[in-house]
Design a protein around this motif. Structure first.
Motif, PDB file in Angstrom:
ATOM      1  N   UNK A 136      45.660  33.466  52.348  1.00  0.00           N
ATOM      2  CA  UNK A 136      44.831  33.449  51.160  1.00  0.00           C
ATOM      3  C   UNK A 136      45.608  32.736  50.067  1.00  0.00           C
ATOM      4  N   UNK A 137      44.885  31.994  49.259  1.00  0.00           N
ATOM      5  CA  UNK A 137      45.554  31.339  48.135  1.00  0.00           C
ATOM      6  C   UNK A 137      44.853  31.737  46.837  1.00  0.00           C
ATOM      7  N   UNK A 138      45.457  31.351  45.721  1.00  0.00           N
ATOM      8  CA  UNK A 138      44.925  31.794  44.437  1.00  0.00           C
ATOM      9  C   UNK A 138      43.523  31.247  44.174  1.00  0.00           C
ATOM     10  N   UNK A 139      43.227  30.038  44.617  1.00  0.00           N
ATOM     11  CA  UNK A 139      41.891  29.473  44.399  1.00  0.00           C
ATOM     12  C   UNK A 139      40.812  30.363  45.018  1.00  0.00           C
ATOM     13  N   UNK A 140      41.102  30.909  46.194  1.00  0.00           N
ATOM     14  CA  UNK A 140      40.150  31.793  46.851  1.00  0.00           C
ATOM     15  C   UNK A 140      39.996  33.096  46.061  1.00  0.00           C
ATOM     16  N   UNK A 141      41.102  33.623  45.589  1.00  0.00           N
ATOM     17  CA  UNK A 141      41.057  34.858  44.810  1.00  0.00           C
ATOM     18  C   UNK A 141      40.314  34.619  43.501  1.00  0.00           C
ATOM     19  N   UNK A 142      40.620  33.522  42.850  1.00  0.00           N
ATOM     20  CA  UNK A 142      39.970  33.196  41.579  1.00  0.00           C
ATOM     21  C   UNK A 142      38.460  33.107  41.751  1.00  0.00           C
ATOM     22  N   UNK A 143      38.020  32.473  42.820  1.00  0.00           N
ATOM     23  CA  UNK A 143      36.601  32.297  43.064  1.00  0.00           C
ATOM     24  C   UNK A 143      35.868  33.599  43.359  1.00  0.00           C
ATOM     25  N   UNK A 144      36.606  34.586  43.852  1.00  0.00           N
ATOM     26  CA  UNK A 144      36.005  35.874  44.206  1.00  0.00           C
ATOM     27  C   UNK A 144      36.657  37.002  43.416  1.00  0.00           C
ATOM     28  N   UNK A 145      37.018  36.739  42.165  1.00  0.00           N
ATOM     29  CA  UNK A 145      37.792  37.701  41.380  1.00  0.00           C
ATOM     30  C   UNK A 145      37.145  39.078  41.324  1.00  0.00           C
ATOM     31  N   UNK A 146      35.847  39.132  41.160  1.00  0.00           N
ATOM     32  CA  UNK A 146      35.167  40.434  41.072  1.00  0.00           C
ATOM     33  C   UNK A 146      35.448  41.286  42.302  1.00  0.00           C
ATOM     34  N   UNK A 147      35.573  40.648  43.460  1.00  0.00           N
ATOM     35  CA  UNK A 147      35.842  41.378  44.691  1.00  0.00           C
ATOM     36  C   UNK A 147      37.298  41.826  44.778  1.00  0.00           C
ATOM     37  N   UNK A 148      38.178  41.180  44.023  1.00  0.00           N
ATOM     38  CA  UNK A 148      39.596  41.517  44.082  1.00  0.00           C
ATOM     39  C   UNK A 148      40.050  42.415  42.937  1.00  0.00           C
ATOM     40  N   UNK A 149      39.157  42.735  42.010  1.00  0.00           N
ATOM     41  CA  UNK A 149      39.573  43.541  40.859  1.00  0.00           C
ATOM     42  C   UNK A 149      40.080  44.912  41.285  1.00  0.00           C
ATOM     43  N   UNK A 150      39.429  45.514  42.259  1.00  0.00           N
ATOM     44  CA  UNK A 150      39.877  46.827  42.744  1.00  0.00           C
ATOM     45  C   UNK A 150      41.260  46.766  43.359  1.00  0.00           C
ATOM     46  N   UNK A 151      41.504  45.731  44.152  1.00  0.00           N
ATOM     47  CA  UNK A 151      42.812  45.578  44.775  1.00  0.00           C
ATOM     48  C   UNK A 151      43.890  45.321  43.725  1.00  0.00           C
ATOM     49  N   UNK A 152      43.546  44.545  42.702  1.00  0.00           N
ATOM     50  CA  UNK A 152      44.510  44.271  41.638  1.00  0.00           C
ATOM     51  C   UNK A 152      44.814  45.541  40.860  1.00  0.00           C
ATOM     52  N   UNK A 153      43.791  46.319  40.583  1.00  0.00           N
ATOM     53  CA  UNK A 153      44.020  47.545  39.827  1.00  0.00           C
ATOM     54  C   UNK A 153      44.782  48.572  40.671  1.00  0.00           C
ATOM     55  N   UNK A 154      44.554  48.577  41.965  1.00  0.00           N
ATOM     56  CA  UNK A 154      45.319  49.474  42.839  1.00  0.00           C
ATOM     57  C   UNK A 154      46.791  49.065  42.872  1.00  0.00           C
ATOM     58  N   UNK A 155      47.042  47.768  42.856  1.00  0.00           N
ATOM     59  CA  UNK A 155      48.423  47.252  42.894  1.00  0.00           C
ATOM     60  C   UNK A 155      49.155  47.522  41.587  1.00  0.00           C
ATOM     61  N   UNK A 156      48.474  47.280  40.483  1.00  0.00           N
ATOM     62  CA  UNK A 156      49.079  47.440  39.157  1.00  0.00           C
ATOM     63  C   UNK A 156      48.291  48.498  38.403  1.00  0.00           C
ATOM     64  N   UNK A 157      48.548  49.751  38.728  1.00  0.00           N
ATOM     65  CA  UNK A 157      47.792  50.879  38.203  1.00  0.00           C
ATOM     66  C   UNK A 157      47.846  51.060  36.698  1.00  0.00           C
ATOM     67  N   UNK A 158      48.845  50.470  36.055  1.00  0.00           N
ATOM     68  CA  UNK A 158      48.937  50.592  34.602  1.00  0.00           C
ATOM     69  C   UNK A 158      47.938  49.682  33.888  1.00  0.00           C
ATOM     70  N   UNK A 159      47.363  48.731  34.610  1.00  0.00           N
ATOM     71  CA  UNK A 159      46.365  47.847  34.006  1.00  0.00           C
ATOM     72  C   UNK A 159      45.026  48.571  33.961  1.00  0.00           C
TER      73      UNK A 159
END
Length: 66
Positions: A1-24
């Motif tokens: 996976x690369x950042x372009x793919x994540x950027x394009x589907x950011x809404x789908x990755x928000x949960x994973x990002x928040x799980x990774x960085x719980x202080x956000x």
């Protein structure tokens, strides 16, 4: 996976990002809106890490995404 793919589907990755960085908050994750530099900046602010550390964390997170 690369950042372009994540950027394009950011809404789908928000949960994973928040799980990774719980202080956000969900609002902060939404503000990132798929922008890698903004994500790194938020990580720096919340966790008090250097820019390079935030970049390494994001790189590691990207590598784990499927």
């Amino acid at each position: 996976m690369n950042w372009d793919q994540i950027e394009g589907k950011w809404k789908q990755f928000t949960g994973a990002a928040q799980a990774e960085w719980g202080k956000l908050t969900s609002d902060e994750v939404d503000e990132v809106a798929g922008n890698r530099e903004r994500l790194e900046g938020k990580i720096q602010e919340r966790y008090g890490v250097a820019k390079e550390d935030a970049q390494k964390q994001v790189d590691a997170w990207i590598a784990r995404q499927k």
